[in-house]
Enzyme design. Structure first.
Site, mmCIF file in Angstrom:
data_model
loop_
_atom_site.group_PDB
_atom_site.id
_atom_site.type_symbol
_atom_site.label_atom_id
_atom_site.label_comp_id
_atom_site.label_asym_id
_atom_site.label_seq_id
_atom_site.Cartn_x
_atom_site.Cartn_y
_atom_site.Cartn_z
ATOM 1 N N LEU A 269 0.699 -1.397 0.162
ATOM 2 C CA LEU A 269 -0.184 0.213 0.106
ATOM 3 C C LEU A 269 1.048 0.929 -0.156
ATOM 4 O O LEU A 269 2.250 1.299 0.988
ATOM 5 C CB LEU A 269 -0.630 0.404 1.413
ATOM 6 N N ASP A 270 0.844 2.206 -0.628
ATOM 7 C CA ASP A 270 1.363 3.750 -0.786
ATOM 8 C C ASP A 270 1.670 4.275 0.760
ATOM 9 O O ASP A 270 0.279 4.085 1.179
ATOM 10 C CB ASP A 270 0.613 4.779 -1.765
ATOM 11 N N VAL A 271 2.628 5.163 0.820
ATOM 12 C CA VAL A 271 2.476 5.567 2.081
ATOM 13 C C VAL A 271 1.072 6.057 2.692
ATOM 14 O O VAL A 271 1.493 6.147 3.953
ATOM 15 C CB VAL A 271 3.704 6.428 2.293
#
EC number: 5.4.99.-
Length: 301
Positions: free
Chosen positions: A133-135
């Protein structure tokens, strides 16, 4: 080593490049730094080798692999765990694994600090990672705890048998209220740190349906068929409905401020997959975090 006959007459930089499998420019740097000797004398890159002379090369130490730093990660909750997998609720501001330039917390580091065993499969910096998952995106994320878990889950994500469900608060009202966005995604032509719908991009397919509509925005449920970087943000922006709180992809900063958002309203609410051990279908959900819940309350009035 004595110079092999096959390298006789070759320039030193070309010979070092061929011998050690490094680039010509890297070989030239070694020579410039005095790390290449011919019969105990410093070589020049344009020197040519003679058969039988002694070639001495000092190679740089290999780069240290990026390894997760074990540290307690605030807000990282373990939703489910067994001998094959660990499902976490990843908070915003946490990366899945270490990367060059990222000095913040990681999921792998948080799990290590909590005493969880992670699969040894995969590159050193992302062992056990089967998805990311993106930051800036919160929600449910699964990590492999065993080699069986890694191979089965990695294949499931590759073959698209995993159901990935997200909720996003997007500006306006999508028309139609449900549909599929099939548009390739690649690097933005004028901003390399962004992505965009591009003719030569990779296949990207997003299914969506409006769950709840408000005056300025809509709560949308999204299922990803592919998993491109920033896929939901790019696709919703391309249709004229960027995620609230996402000025990088065209959202109204005033609306984001009014909703109290300092990141995009995007959350991975559910993952569904066949368990690596017995093939049974498993669904794991993660509730909205406080900032997204608050923004919903504000928009609902």
């Amino acid at each position: 080593m004595p110079v092999p006959e096959g390298l006789e007459g070759m320039r030193v930089d070309a010979a070092v490049s061929r011998l050690f499998g490094i680039s010509r420019s890297a070989a030239a740097e070694l020579i410039a730094d005095g790390d290449v000797l011919i019969d105990h004398s410093a070589a020049m890159k344009s020197d040519r080798l003679s058969s039988g002379v002694m070639l001495e090369v000092t190679l740089p130490a290999p780069e240290e692999p990026l390894l997760p730093k074990a540290e307690v990660v605030e807000g990282l909750d373990v939703i489910y765990s067994d001998s094959d997998l660990i499902a976490v609720h990843k908070p915003v501001g946490v990366a899945a694994h270490p990367t060059v330039g990222w000095e913040g917390p990681t999921v792998l580091g948080g799990l290590a600090a909590a005493g969880f065993r992670i699969s040894t499969s995969g590159p050193p910096e992302r062992k056990g990672i089967v998805q990311r998952l993106d930051v800036g995106t919160s929600g449910v994320m699964v990590v492999a705890a065993s080699e069986r878990g890694y191979s089965v889950l990695k294949r499931a994500f590759k073959e698209r048998t995993v159901e990935k469900t997200y909720h996003a608060l997007v500006q306006g009202l999508p028309d139609p209220l449900s549909g599929t966005i099939d548009a390739p995604i690649g690097r933005h032509p004028s901003a390399g740190w962004k992505f965009a719908v591009t003719a030569d991009g990779k296949e990207a397919i997003t299914h969506y349906k409006v769950v709840e509509a408000f005056r300025e925005a809509s709560l949308v449920e999204i299922q990803l068929e592919t998993g491109r970087t920033h896929q939901i943000r790019v696709h919703m922006s391309a249709t004229g409905h960027p995620c609230c709180g996402d000025p990088m992809y065209g959202s109204d900063p005033n609306l984001g401020k009014r909703l109290g958002l300092i990141r995009q309203w995007l959350h991975a609410v559910k993952l569904g997959f066949h368990h690596p051990a017995n093939g049974e279908w498993v669904e794991i959900e993660a509730p909205y975090p406080d900032d997204l819940h608050h923004a919903l309350e504000v928009i609902r009035g």
